[in-house]
Scaffold this active site. Structure first.
Site, short mmCIF file in Angstrom:
data_model
loop_
_atom_site.label_atom_id
_atom_site.label_comp_id
_atom_site.label_asym_id
_atom_site.label_seq_id
_atom_site.Cartn_x
_atom_site.Cartn_y
_atom_site.Cartn_z
N LYS A 198 46.29 39.44 45.06
CA LYS A 198 47.42 39.59 45.01
C LYS A 198 47.69 41.01 45.52
CE LYS A 198 51.79 39.54 42.34
NZ LYS A 198 52.39 37.48 42.38
N HIS A 223 55.32 11.67 62.46
CA HIS A 223 53.99 11.80 64.58
C HIS A 223 53.17 12.31 64.18
CE1 HIS A 223 58.36 11.46 66.66
NE2 HIS A 223 59.14 12.40 65.68
N ARG A 279 45.06 42.27 41.20
CA ARG A 279 44.15 42.62 43.20
C ARG A 279 42.84 42.29 42.98
NH1 ARG A 279 48.06 46.17 43.61
NH2 ARG A 279 46.77 47.66 45.71
N GLU A 305 47.05 26.62 46.10
CA GLU A 305 46.32 28.31 45.85
C GLU A 305 46.33 27.77 44.39
OE1 GLU A 305 48.96 31.70 45.71
OE2 GLU A 305 50.61 30.41 45.01
N CYS A 365 42.12 45.33 45.37
CA CYS A 365 41.11 46.45 44.28
C CYS A 365 41.57 47.02 43.78
CB CYS A 365 40.14 47.51 45.60
SG CYS A 365 38.57 46.57 46.08
N GLU A 380 56.71 26.07 49.97
CA GLU A 380 56.01 26.80 48.78
C GLU A 380 55.41 26.37 47.70
OE1 GLU A 380 56.13 29.62 48.62
OE2 GLU A 380 55.75 30.03 46.25
N LYS A 417 51.86 26.79 46.33
CA LYS A 417 52.16 27.13 45.02
C LYS A 417 50.24 25.77 44.48
CE LYS A 417 52.92 29.77 44.27
NZ LYS A 417 53.81 30.93 44.93
N ASN A 423 40.10 52.24 47.41
CA ASN A 423 41.00 50.61 48.03
C ASN A 423 41.23 50.79 49.43
OD1 ASN A 423 42.69 48.81 48.07
ND2 ASN A 423 44.21 49.27 46.98
N GLY A 424 40.45 49.71 50.06
CA GLY A 424 41.32 50.17 52.02
C GLY A 424 39.81 49.56 52.36
N TRP A 476 37.91 43.27 45.50
CA TRP A 476 38.28 41.99 46.16
C TRP A 476 37.41 42.17 46.87
CZ3 TRP A 476 39.87 40.65 50.87
CH2 TRP A 476 39.83 38.87 50.91
C1 F6R Z 1 51.06 33.07 47.04
C2 F6R Z 1 51.79 34.88 46.73
C3 F6R Z 1 51.44 35.38 48.37
C4 F6R Z 1 52.06 36.46 48.86
C5 F6R Z 1 51.42 36.74 49.98
C6 F6R Z 1 53.19 38.34 50.18
O1 F6R Z 1 51.67 32.55 45.60
O2 F6R Z 1 52.04 35.15 45.85
O3 F6R Z 1 50.98 34.46 49.53
O4 F6R Z 1 53.16 36.17 48.85
O5 F6R Z 1 50.68 37.77 49.68
O6 F6R Z 1 52.21 38.78 49.20
P1 F6R Z 1 53.92 40.25 49.01
O7 F6R Z 1 55.41 39.57 48.78
O8 F6R Z 1 53.73 41.42 47.77
O9 F6R Z 1 54.08 40.73 50.45
#
Ligand code: F6R
Length: 604
Positions: free
Chosen positions: A599, A501, A27, A485, A2, A478, A482, A100-101, A74
């Site tokens: 994010k 395995h 966000r 997602e 949010c 990673e 990527k 937000n929260g 969100w």
């Molecule tokens: C994936 C991604 C998330 C963040 C995770 C931690 O592309 O961006 O997996 O890495 O939410 O976020 P931060 O780094 O802000 O604690």
């Protein structure tokens, strides 16, 4: 999660708020809304869907006024819908809020108010804040906010407007970020810097339970006892252009392309900024008997790379990597002889904050690696090293991840040298190779056309396995995250040796195997894995330092430059990011805002 923005000044609030919401859309983006205090009192326009839906609605129902609050959501409590969108307004239309929260005791508060005749419009936890504030409203907005927040359990960043006070915007927070921006043209509140960067780079970071009272000509701060506070503003060094797409179709591609500069800046600031060096010099690494690295998502994956690097360069006996969401609840065996390293781009991830507080409560020393200056994790950790990635807008992290790796390499070299595990010569050679990483990444970025071609070739593959051994396995994690997602392709990462395995039973015609091979000594082993999957019909994209790959027609190949396998994840990841990006682009997906994700995950 949010995004909040608010403005009070002399200009029209709506364009400023809409523009700010665009910067905050990462966000949350299932609905958005704006409330403006104008000549007819408080008016709200809110809409399910992307911000463009709100803009269409605002074109039909324009709002006018120079005081307003906006929100991009969100959903946590209550489905995404017009009515559940923010701002929420009390049933007497006296108080409007954006939140937000999560309010954990919202059901009890809702019951309490309903018994007293308050009628709720939405299914959200947030509406309770507006209704409670209205219920307590005494004519004194600050006192009302103090009384109202004293009843809230959970986390909140709030922007609040009162009908009786047409020139005042109030903000407060607990366990969720909120900044106050000041400028000659007016004053702002926002969840994050990019939302207001184009208007000001002078901000105050609001602390838990502080209250900010913003008017066109003044900003005042109070504590929860209504005592005035003196706060010193901070200057943000980020360039306002860094929050714009700059001609790229997506922020993600722009941020991938920025990595050489980010890596140079991060290395430079880590080595040359006195602050960072002091942090390390003050840290007597020899006093610790255990290092725990903890984080979430990609930051966790950076931690897994870090574990391999620390083990190799520091020969430290006990290095663990933990998901912060697990670490916080596992009653970890740590004490004052443990160094806990927390990694976070935003510095606001709820699980990582909880892990940090748990570590501190148990007496461990905490060191954070954070991108956002002024964030909770940066401030609360005993010491902090900053990544110089600048604002990262795409939901999927790229440049911040790369910057985290760079800091981990630097730390590992410094610790290794301090512990006497690497010689001065080796230290110099390792730093020399770190200096080369940005140009290796440039070489990968220059191969964008062939990576794009591979992405088009493999876009129909429904299942993907990323495999690697040792440090290559760490970066496979990673690559897999990527891809899944942003492109919604099912993908898993496995250590190459684990295929036999279990996972190999899933390999069939058209399964894609992305095999990563930078560890020279393990090249033969990874190639055996490749043989095993090719014979079962899989298609293979080989990424790494693979001498005879070019001759093998069965394989696609991306060559990774560099001479030290330990640092290869920084180079490999650029290829993996571009590959995922173009798979998603081929599918026509909304790359910067993947479904269900946001994010800065500030809720549990
Ligand atoms: C994936 C991604 C998330 C963040 C995770 C931690 O592309 O961006 O997996 O890495 O939410 O976020 P931060 O780094 O802000 O604690």
């Amino acid at each position: 999660m949010c995004g909040i923005i608010g403005y009070v000044g002399k200009q029209d609030a709506v364009p400023i708020i809409v523009d700010g919401l665009k910067k905050l859309e990462y966000r949350g983006y299932d609905s958005s809304g704006i409330a403006v205090h104008g000549k007819d009192g408080i008016s709200v326009v809110k809409q399910k869907g992307r911000l463009s839906a709100l803009e269409e609605q605002l074109a039909k129902t324009p709002l006018e006024g120079s005081l307003g609050i906006g929100h991009t959501r969100w959903a946590t409590h209550g489905e995404p819908s017009d009515i559940n969108s923010h701002p929420h307004i009390g049933s007497q239309s006296k108080i409007a809020i954006v939140h937000n929260g999560i309010i954990e005791n919202y059901k009890q508060l809702k019951n309490y108010l309903e018994k007293r005749g308050v009628v709720f419009a939405s299914q959200t936890d947030s509406e309770v804040i507006a209704q409670l504030a209205e219920y307590y409203y005494s004519g004194d907005a600050i006192e009302t906010v103090i009384k109202m927040t004293s009843r809230l359990e959970g986390s909140y960043a709030l922007g609040i407007m009162c009908l009786d006070d047409p020139g005042t915007l109030i903000a407060t927070r607990k366990d969720n970020p909120l900044i106050v921006g000041v400028s000659d043209g007016g004053h702002f509140i926002a969840s994050d810097v990019p939302a207001i960067l184009k208007h000001t780079n002078t901000v105050h970071y609001l602390e838990d339970n502080e209250i900010a009272v913003l008017k066109a000509g003044s900003v005042e701060f109070f504590n929860a006892d209504k005592e005035p506070l003196q706060k010193t503003p901070e200057t943000i060094t980020w360039n306002p252009d860094s929050a714009e797409k700059g001609g790229y179709p997506h922020f993600m591609l722009k941020e991938i392309m920025e990595q050489p500069k980010v890596l140079r800046d991060t290395l430079h600031s880590a080595i040359h900024s006195g602050g960072n060096k002091d942090v390390i010099n003050d840290l007597d690494i020899a006093r610790f008997n255990k290092i725990v690295i903890t984080a979430c998502g990609s930051a966790y994956n950076a931690g897994v790379v870090g574990k391999y690097v620390f083990e190799r360069l520091c020969r430290f006996p006990a290095i663990e990597v933990e998901l912060a969401s697990e670490f916080r609840y596992k009653d970890a065996v740590i004490d004052e002889k443990t160094l806990v390293i927390l990694i976070s781009q935003s510095g606001e991830t709820a699980d990582t904050i909880a892990a940090l507080r748990e570590a501190k409560a148990k007496g461990a020393v905490t060191l954070s690696i954070v991108n956002v200056v002024g964030s909770t994790i940066a401030k609360e950790a005993d010491c902090c090293l900053f990544t110089a990635a600048g604002p990262e807008i795409a939901v999927a992290t790229t440049k911040a991840f790369s910057a985290q790796l760079m800091i981990l390499y630097v730390l590992a070299i410094w610790f290794g040298a301090k512990l006497g595990k690497i010689s001065a010569e080796a230290e110099q050679m390792l730093f020399w190779e770190l200096e080369n990483i940005p140009s290796y990444v440039e070489e990968i970025l220059a191969q964008v056309d062939s990576i794009q071609k591979y992405a088009a070739e493999y876009v129909s593959c429904k299942n993907t396995f990323f495999i690697g051994r040792n440090i290559d396995y760490a970066i496979a994690l990673e690559g897999s995250l990527k891809l899944k997602e942003i492109s919604y392709v099912h993908s898993e990462a496995y250590a190459g040796g684990e295929l036999k395995h279990g996972p190999i039973s899933l390999v069939e015609e058209n399964t894609l195997i992305v095999a990563i091979s930078n560890c020279k000594s393990l090249y033969g082993k990874i190639m055996s894995n490749v043989e095993q999957v090719v014979s079962r019909g899989a298609r293979v994209l080989l990424i790494g330092n693979c001498p005879d790959a070019a001759e093998d027609e069965k394989l696609s190949h991306i060559s990774i430059p560099g001479s030290i396998d330990l640092f290869s994840p920084s180079v490999t990841v650029a290829a993996l990011q571009l590959f995922s990006y173009y798979v998603a682009a081929n599918k026509g997906l909304d790359i910067d805002k993947p479904r269900n994700l946001a994010k800065s995950v500030t809720v549990e």
